[in-house]
Design an enzyme around this catalytic site. Sequence first.
Site, PDB file in Angstrom:
ATOM      1  N   GLY A   1       6.110  -8.964   1.232  1.00  0.00           N
ATOM      2  CA  GLY A   1       7.053  -9.952   0.681  1.00  0.00           C
ATOM      3  C   GLY A   1       7.012 -10.086  -0.821  1.00  0.00           C
ATOM      4  O   GLY A   1       7.308  -9.143  -1.551  1.00  0.00           O
TER       5      GLY A   1
ATOM      6  N   ILE B   1       4.524 -10.424  -2.932  1.00  0.00           N
ATOM      7  CA  ILE B   1       3.383  -9.886  -3.691  1.00  0.00           C
ATOM      8  C   ILE B   1       3.793  -8.553  -4.311  1.00  0.00           C
ATOM      9  O   ILE B   1       4.205  -7.654  -3.581  1.00  0.00           O
ATOM     10  CB  ILE B   1       2.162  -9.651  -2.780  1.00  0.00           C
ATOM     11  CG1 ILE B   1       1.882 -10.882  -1.913  1.00  0.00           C
ATOM     12  CG2 ILE B   1       0.948  -9.276  -3.612  1.00  0.00           C
ATOM     13  CD1 ILE B   1       0.842 -10.623  -0.824  1.00  0.00           C
TER      14      ILE B   1
ATOM     15  N   LYS C   1       4.535  -1.209   7.249  1.00  0.00           N
ATOM     16  CA  LYS C   1       4.080  -1.502   5.878  1.00  0.00           C
ATOM     17  C   LYS C   1       2.903  -0.604   5.504  1.00  0.00           C
ATOM     18  O   LYS C   1       2.812  -0.104   4.384  1.00  0.00           O
ATOM     19  CB  LYS C   1       3.710  -2.981   5.767  1.00  0.00           C
ATOM     20  CG  LYS C   1       4.912  -3.911   5.967  1.00  0.00           C
ATOM     21  CD  LYS C   1       4.453  -5.346   6.164  1.00  0.00           C
ATOM     22  CE  LYS C   1       5.613  -6.279   6.452  1.00  0.00           C
ATOM     23  NZ  LYS C   1       5.148  -7.583   6.975  1.00  0.00           N
TER      24      LYS C   1
ATOM     25  N   GLY D   1       9.693 -14.903   3.946  1.00  0.00           N
ATOM     26  CA  GLY D   1      10.459 -16.072   3.529  1.00  0.00           C
ATOM     27  C   GLY D   1      11.497 -15.709   2.491  1.00  0.00           C
ATOM     28  O   GLY D   1      11.378 -14.702   1.797  1.00  0.00           O
TER      29      GLY D   1
END
Lengths: 436, 436
Positions: free
Chosen positions: A134, A136, A205, A302
């Site tokens: 996300g 980071i 990921k 988010g």
Amino acid sequence: MNTVKVGLLGLGTVGGGTVSILQNTMDEISRRLGQNIEVVIIAVRDINRARPVDTTGITITDNTAEVVNHPDVDIVVELMGGTTLAKTLLETAIENGKHIVTANKALIAEHGNALFNKAKEKGVLIGYEAAVAGGIPVIKAVREGLAANKIEWIAGIINGTGNYILTEMKKPGADFAQVLKVAQELGYAEADPTFDVEGIDAAHKLTILASIAFGIELQFNKVYTEGISKVTADDIRYASLLGYEIKHLGVASRAENGYSLRVHPTLVPKNVLLANVNGVMNAVMAKGNHVGPTMYYGPGAGAGPTASAVVADIIDVIRWKNQPQADQVPALAFAQDKLESAPVVSIDEVEVGYYLRCYAKDHAGVLAKISAILAEYDISVEHMHQEPSEGKPEEANLVMTTSRVKESMMNQALQALSSLDEIDGEITRIRVEDLG
Amino acid sequence: MNTVKVGLLGLGTVGGGTVSILQNTMDEISRRLGQNIEVVIIAVRDINRARPVDTTGITITDNTAEVVNHPDVDIVVELMGGTTLAKTLLETAIENGKHIVTANKALIAEHGNALFNKAKEKGVLIGYEAAVAGGIPVIKAVREGLAANKIEWIAGIINGTGNYILTEMKKPGADFAQVLKVAQELGYAEADPTFDVEGIDAAHKLTILASIAFGIELQFNKVYTEGISKVTADDIRYASLLGYEIKHLGVASRAENGYSLRVHPTLVPKNVLLANVNGVMNAVMAKGNHVGPTMYYGPGAGAGPTASAVVADIIDVIRWKNQPQADQVPALAFAQDKLESAPVVSIDEVEVGYYLRCYAKDHAGVLAKISAILAEYDISVEHMHQEPSEGKPEEANLVMTTSRVKESMMNQALQALSSLDEIDGEITRIRVEDLG
């Protein structure tokens, strides 16, 4: 001031977040960038649905082709998800000379090799920071910030749902099913949680992280994947007694004859910072041969966090697009013609420590027998804890951690242990990484 | 393959580390970069001293001017330290059209504004990732990775010596003086530790972080700086009882009418990840308005980690030097003509929570008196702990944390408290940040 024009595919949570950042923080962004960014067109599924953001002045269409063929669009931002239509659309966009920004981890992990090659051919850039962890900036940190290092390993908590569940399971009386239900109610887990709790999302990921760490092709189908649905509250408690937390890690490490890519529940020593990352937060550790261990922490999902990474990529694309191609940061950190061909090895070849738990008949000699069998396979016991088994007075719960050993060897040892009369039922096995 | 030529000023710990990386990891680096990097000349203080690395083929000189005037050198890497000769040399190098990489935090914090302006004029780049938090790519992460955000605050453990001392002081019986002595023996602290333990080094780094976070000029002389030499083992223990760790933080935050830049001992809640960063490790948290809290962790000093950042900067300079200048990442994250002029406010204007500790006469009514005085200044007590004072049976050790309040107001409250007959001696005050 110059304005760069962007077209969006998708206006869901992250799409809305992206438009919102570009509307509300453009002052700050243009102080950095010296240019403006304008969304000119957005493709949505249902053109009549209410929008989470103000779309005045933006063309809204349900014809995705309009976005990737739009003559004014410099950058196509793909936030629709999926690997079929999204892939076709991005191929067309690249063909049309558009730069790409995407948050689509599945697409990059499964089709990235072809997309990056095509992009290089056409001289366009693909940004995908939002696809991993996300908000980071971990792709940037590892790919550019650690560029002086040979990366030894990379390991991370890269699925917030799983980390939330494991964190909540530490509370007295909590179990997996019950915590999952709460996570679903809170919107942290999907109605069908498979993708998150079985580690598929994390495997996407990890595939990307492994490529930028080692300079290997994306190889999603080679990732060993084990979920957290079998981790019990007892395991979490015993791990804690032995000095560990249980985390659902993606780990990419160098193996004897190649690389190891895996997602599995993992005991991590409590004094390692990663073990203290709780709730829905993500964190990735990367160890470089010169820098040593580093860690990157923040929200892994988010609207705001993911859109933060999407917009950072848009900014990078704008800064990099007029650079000589030879000077550009390669998409997967290493030049496409310099990727290594060493194989991703089977989980059998991986050397890790183990946490073992079983029910054993509580009489003298059983520990000696177990240790003797383990010793036959060159495995030594590092920590041990034994306690009476509730309900079965003649049995004990036995938990231990072992020295590092090849998985294939541990499998043989477990088979030998299972044949002992003193051991009742299955032996639970969870891998241990000291991340030192 | 093209080769970029580098000249070094200084061949101490970090210089040796830099040469060593370029010798030992060049294969991996050129797989990333597509170019070679070669050190052609190094200026050293004493030309006859033994070298920590093989310098075959490299010109070794004690004439620093030779490096910055060398016709073949593309990038001057300054690792000699100091702010006088280093400054003059870099000015000449820039004048000569050389790009700069430096690990010199004092130089950047104190003279960066002028150097960056001069570099922009001459069209050269200055990389300084190694100046803040050693091997952690935090400049890159905040300046580029969080570029979509308005940064709300940035806070970090940016001096490893101080963090080592505070970590060791948690051990039973340890006190500041004794731990400092051990740190000196281990080489973690200098013979004269002022620079580290009084926060000057951290203030240099914080100055830089504040500029890239907010887009303000470097203003080292405005940083409020308080060291850790007055923190006692008792404070650390009491803080722990109240749920906090004491860390020596650099904090840059937005204030009512400007910005607050400060380095001081700080109570941080234990459930904040930063509170769990121990030993010589560094970590920086940055909160963006969209991404939320993020953190970057790793080794803040040492040959390998610092040189890792130096070489990453060399790679960036090589990648960026042929970019159109308007597209380059601005040195301080924001365009030099778009820096904000809002002032750095006095510590009196800063609003934080407080930890207070004092000896109070142990009789009924004293707590009421204290709370009443605090309430007069709109300060409420959040946590409280009281225990008998060893050796003074009629007194109690009283510790508490308070709500957030302006420092000037707290100063008035403390003056009023000090005048109470029931309070014996000075009141210790340490700031509290919840980093939420």
